[in-house]
Design a protein around this motif. Structure first.
Motif, PDB file in Angstrom:
ATOM      1  N   LYS A   1      -0.898  10.923   3.614  1.00 15.62           N
ATOM      2  CA  LYS A   1      -0.198   9.850   4.325  1.00 15.62           C
ATOM      3  C   LYS A   1      -0.499  10.000   5.812  1.00 15.62           C
ATOM      4  O   LYS A   1      -0.338  11.082   6.382  1.00 15.62           O
ATOM      5  CB  LYS A   1       1.310   9.960   4.066  1.00 15.62           C
ATOM      6  CG  LYS A   1       2.194   9.192   5.039  1.00 15.62           C
ATOM      7  CD  LYS A   1       2.204   7.731   4.756  1.00 15.62           C
ATOM      8  CE  LYS A   1       3.095   6.984   5.754  1.00 15.62           C
ATOM      9  NZ  LYS A   1       2.965   5.538   5.615  1.00 15.62           N
TER      10      LYS A   1
ATOM     11  N   GLU B   1       9.592   6.807   1.880  1.00 15.97           N
ATOM     12  CA  GLU B   1       8.247   6.797   1.304  1.00 15.97           C
ATOM     13  C   GLU B   1       7.755   8.225   1.077  1.00 15.97           C
ATOM     14  O   GLU B   1       7.198   8.548   0.025  1.00 15.97           O
ATOM     15  CB  GLU B   1       7.286   6.051   2.229  1.00 15.97           C
ATOM     16  CG  GLU B   1       5.866   5.980   1.665  1.00 15.97           C
ATOM     17  CD  GLU B   1       4.891   5.319   2.630  1.00 15.97           C
ATOM     18  OE1 GLU B   1       3.779   5.019   2.189  1.00 15.97           O
ATOM     19  OE2 GLU B   1       5.239   5.137   3.817  1.00 15.97           O
ATOM     20  N   CYS B   2       7.987   9.096   2.055  1.00 19.92           N
ATOM     21  CA  CYS B   2       7.531  10.480   1.931  1.00 19.92           C
ATOM     22  C   CYS B   2       8.265  11.215   0.816  1.00 19.92           C
ATOM     23  O   CYS B   2       7.666  12.009   0.082  1.00 19.92           O
ATOM     24  CB  CYS B   2       7.707  11.218   3.259  1.00 19.92           C
ATOM     25  SG  CYS B   2       6.520  10.726   4.530  1.00 19.92           S
TER      26      CYS B   2
ATOM     27  N   SER C   1      -2.076   2.474   4.334  1.00 22.20           N
ATOM     28  CA  SER C   1      -1.379   3.515   5.086  1.00 22.20           C
ATOM     29  C   SER C   1      -1.529   4.875   4.424  1.00 22.20           C
ATOM     30  O   SER C   1      -1.324   5.900   5.039  1.00 22.20           O
ATOM     31  CB  SER C   1       0.111   3.187   5.213  1.00 22.20           C
ATOM     32  OG  SER C   1       0.690   3.101   3.938  1.00 22.20           O
ATOM     33  N   HIS C   2      -1.837   4.896   3.124  1.00 22.33           N
ATOM     34  CA  HIS C   2      -2.085   6.184   2.492  1.00 22.33           C
ATOM     35  C   HIS C   2      -3.025   5.971   1.325  1.00 22.33           C
ATOM     36  O   HIS C   2      -3.131   4.893   0.754  1.00 22.33           O
ATOM     37  CB  HIS C   2      -0.787   6.845   2.005  1.00 22.33           C
ATOM     38  CG  HIS C   2      -0.040   6.061   0.994  1.00 22.33           C
ATOM     39  ND1 HIS C   2      -0.364   6.070  -0.335  1.00 22.33           N
ATOM     40  CD2 HIS C   2       1.001   5.205   1.136  1.00 22.33           C
ATOM     41  CE1 HIS C   2       0.453   5.287  -1.001  1.00 22.33           C
ATOM     42  NE2 HIS C   2       1.287   4.750  -0.136  1.00 22.33           N
TER      43      HIS C   2
END
Length: 830
Positions: free
Chosen positions: A675, A660-661, A710-711
């Motif tokens: 995030k 994801e990052c 979540s972000h």
């Protein structure tokens, strides 16, 4: 021409036939086949022949008359085609086919490649040249299927009378060499088929009068264009090429170090004679004109040794002279069984050299045992070879400075070659250094042991790598091969240098980490599965861009495993407390250590280690810092975990977070984003911005108050009158200097990003970009390394780009010198 012109013609034809016989005697059966059939494949163009390309492909080799073996092949082909149209060559549009390099010399071996020039008229239409290039590529592929490396180079007849505008590509030296390449061709060429070369028969030392002299010979009928090819002479000594040639030879040393040392010191010898340099091709021509038989005076490898030996003796450099002799011996004996009849002539030459050098038997035995050298000998040879190469390189730079000689190599080729050298040789913290530059064929070891030393002991804390077992009798008095603060770096070094194989027995002595032998063996297998020991060489396009992560392996809890302490403890958790980063009632972070290995687009291998409560954040920000916004995603991202408990849970959670990052970091059109990650009892925000990633610790928010996403998007304040274009921020890459040129009317703007992505802006600059780049590169190349820097630090030259606008969008292109244009340059970002 030569006073005994017709006698010289007959003698040279005889010498060429003898050289062909010597070359064929050393080749493999397939090598002989490729060598003898090559002129047939270029002379004819037929669908049944290898290399056939539809279209009006140039064919016909001037002066080609098939020998018995070639005629047999042609007859068989005609019979296979049922006589349909036979074989027609058409016009003779190929002036000649000439082999160069080690072929027919004492340096030729069974597996030597074939470097062949295919010469044609510079007036040939570019479309037809492209067809001929495609045909040559297909012929090379046909040869490769027979385990023969054949490099065909198309050479227009005016190549050495015009400016060199080529670029480094594969085996082509591009702008690194021009007249020096002609020097090497004249001294090493072997006529396979085609016209004779005018220069070889012209009187020596004509200098600037060469062209007028040759024109007279054609005018008075002594020479005719049907039989003779003139590639040009040497009106001047090409001193401006010494620097580029040294860079090229340093690059070639990655695969052929022994030959590269000889050729680099040859450039140094040339510079020592400046301005009265005597090129080797002139020496060879003098021997040729005076000889009555073919001997080692016409062997260009022997001539090179003689030249280099004379130079080193003149400056009283016995150390490098001994190295040169050993390099020469290893080059001419490598892969050669001197007991075979085909090498009888070479065996006699080698015996004479050993006697002249007064070498003792044990020295010869050590060199003859090269196929069985292991890591100690290879490391010693690696150090000695690099020192010699760098010595010559520094001397050539100083020569250019003393004589105020500008280099002729273009900035793009300087960038490409220097970056290849930087990636191959620069020894950075965490970089896995490869030491076997074709020095020995097999470094594998039967035993590899890892020994861990805790803090506070006599020896430095960390891990030590040995090539012996762990018994006292095996280890006493032995020095470790390598030391590192963490185990994964040592395993990676052993893997990529070929010491660690499937057959190696691994042993472990561990005192205060959580590593055990089973997990260490698993790590070795996982590492070998993710990373091949050798990867394809990086392309020039990849080297013109900031390096990008290509293969990424992340190994969790190899050294520190928080779950290893749970053997006699009850574990309580619910679905709300099952996150392995904040696990159970105690909110424990179950990631204790992270080892990262990655291979980048410059073919560097880097190793990183993180441990402690902040390991996840440190690893993420470091990995993401190696990626610039808009970069190509890694080809593979693989996560492994060696925890005693919850292995799958930890691995899956970390894999989701990393991927994801990476996706957030590489997204091109997305604005600044944040995030949120909870580690233990603490909460952290990771900020994804154009120029990098940062982390900020947050106040702890209770679960019921935490936002559901979540972000989310974080819009940062935009600076009024932004100093740099957005595309510059997108392209920012840590660890190197970057220069971005943006045309502005008759002037240009310059944006400079340093290694930490700090920006300097210079507007309305006038003057030549090429001259500015040349002066910057010269400063970097000649500047002595600072304290703590290695001798290869100055090969990390800046990268140069141009910002252009097409159809209302900004694009970034690699900078090209003004004479080359950029019509075919692919956009890096748009």
């Amino acid at each position: 021409m030569h006073e005994n012109f017709h006698q010289l013609l007959a003698r040279c034809d005889q010498f060429n036939e003898q050289k062909q016989a010597h070359a064929l005697a050393v080749m493999s059966r397939y090598g002989q086949q490729v060598f003898q059939l090559l002129p047939v494949l270029l002379h004819y163009h037929h669908p049944l022949l290898p290399g056939f390309v539809p279209g009006d492909v140039p064919a016909g080799v001037c002066q080609f008359l098939p020998n018995a073996r070639q005629q047999e092949f042609i007859d068989d082909l005609c019979q296979a085609a049922n006589g349909h149209q036979g074989l027609e060559s058409g016009h003779n549009e190929i002036f000649g086919v000439y082999c160069m390099g080690s072929t027919s010399s004492i340096g030729q071996s069974l597996d030597s490649d074939l470097d062949v020039w295919v010469c044609y008229s510079h007036t040939m239409a570019s479309e037809r040249v492209a067809w001929l290039q495609q045909k040559c590529l297909l012929i090379s592929q046909w040869a490769a299927q027979r385990q023969v490396e054949l490099n065909l180079f198309l050479i227009p007849d005016n190549k050495f009378r015009t400016d060199n505008e080529e670029s480094v590509a594969g085996e082509s030296c591009g702008s690194a060499q021009h007249l020096l390449l002609l020097d090497e061709f004249y001294r090493s060429h072997l006529v396979i088929a085609g016209k004779r070369l005018v220069w070889m028969f012209a009187p020596g030392q004509l200098g600037p009068r060469y062209d007028s002299f040759v024109a007279e010979q054609f005018a008075n009928g002594t020479l005719n264009h049907d039989e003779w090819l003139d590639l040009g002479g040497f009106a001047r000594i090409p001193a401006e090429e010494y620097f580029g040639s040294a860079l090229w030879q340093l690059y070639k040393s990655i695969d052929s170090p022994y030959k590269a040392v000889l050729k680099t010191i040859l450039m140094e010898a040339y510079s020592h004679e400046y301005p009265d340099t005597q090129l080797l091709c002139r020496d060879l021509k003098g021997h040729l004109h005076d000889a009555d038989r073919l001997d080692e005076r016409q062997d260009h490898y022997m001539l090179m040794l003689e030249k280099v030996t004379g130079y080193l003796k003149s400056i009283d450099d016995e150390k490098r002279l001994d190295l040169v002799r050993r390099c020469f011996y290893l080059k001419i004996s490598q892969g050669v069984d001197l007991s075979q009849a085909r090498y009888a002539r070479r065996h006699e030459q080698i015996k004479r050299l050993i006697a002249a050098w007064e070498w003792p038997a044990d020295k010869v035995a050590l060199l003859n045992n090269r196929d069985h050298w292991k890591v100690e000998q290879v490391r010693l040879a690696y150090k000695e070879l690099l020192e010699a190469l760098m010595h010559s390189y520094r001397n050539l730079i100083q020569f250019a400075q003393r004589n105020r000689i500008s280099e002729s190599i273009n900035p793009e080729d300087i960038g490409i070659l220097s970056r290849k050298l930087y990636a191959a040789f620069e020894n950075l913290p965490g970089k896995v250094q490869l030491i076997n530059l074709g020095i020995a064929p097999d470094l594998s070891e039967a035993n590899i042991s890892l020994v861990q030393v805790p803090e506070g002991r006599l020896h430095d804390a960390g891990w030590y790598l040995y090539k012996q077992g762990l018994t006292a009798t095996e280890l006493i008095g032995r020095k470790p091969l390598e030391h590192s603060r963490y185990a994964s770096k040592l395993v990676a070094w052993a893997h990529f240098n070929g010491l660690l194989t499937n057959d190696t027995e691994l042993q472990l002595f561990n005192q205060d980490t959580d590593v055990n032998l089973q997990h260490l063996q698993e790590f070795c297998r996982d590492l070998a599965r993710v990373f091949l020991v050798r990867a394809p060489s990086p392309s020039n396009l990849a080297l013109s861009r900031p390096c990008e992560v290509r293969e990424l392996g992340i190994f969790l809890n190899l050294e520190q495993d928080p779950t290893a302490q749970w053997r006699s403890r009850a574990i309580e958790f619910t679905t709300k407390t099952s996150d392995p980063f904040s696990f159970g009632q105690q909110r424990e972070n179950l990631v204790g250590s992270i080892d990262v290995l990655y291979r980048n687009s410059w073919d560097e291998i880097r190793s990183l280690h993180f441990s402690g409560p902040a390991a996840i954040l440190e690893a993420l920000t470091t990995i993401l810092g190696k990626m610039h916004q808009g970069a190509t995603p890694p080809e593979s991202v693989q996560i492994f975990c060696y925890s005693l408990n919850f292995r799958s849970l930890i691995r899956t959670r970390f894999e989701l977070l990393v991927k994801e990052c990476i996706s957030l970091r590489l997204a091109r059109d997305q604005g600044s984003t944040v995030k949120t990650v909870r580690l233990g009892t603490e909460e952290h925000s990771i900020f994804f911005e154009r120029r990098g990633v940062s982390v900020q610790k947050q106040a702890v928010v209770e679960p019921e108050l935490r936002p559901s996403t979540s972000h989310g998007s974080l819009k940062l304040d935009q600076q009024v009158g932004k100093p740099v274009p957005d595309i510059v921020d997108v392209y920012a890459s840590e660890g190197l200097m970057q220069f971005f040129f943006e045309d502005s009317g008759d002037d240009y703007n310059l944006y400079i990003l340093d290694e930490a992505n700090r920006v300097e802006v210079y507007r309305q600059i006038s003057g030549s970009k090429d001259e500015l780049i040349q002066s910057i590169n010269r400063f970097y190349a000649s500047n002595q390394q600072g304290a703590g820097q290695s001798r290869f630090a100055h090969f990390n030259l800046p990268q140069y780009y141009e910002i252009v606008e097409e159809q209302g969008q900004q694009k970034v292109l690699p900078f090209k010198t003004s004479k080359e244009g950029r019509d075919e340059a692919p956009a890096l970002f748009s």
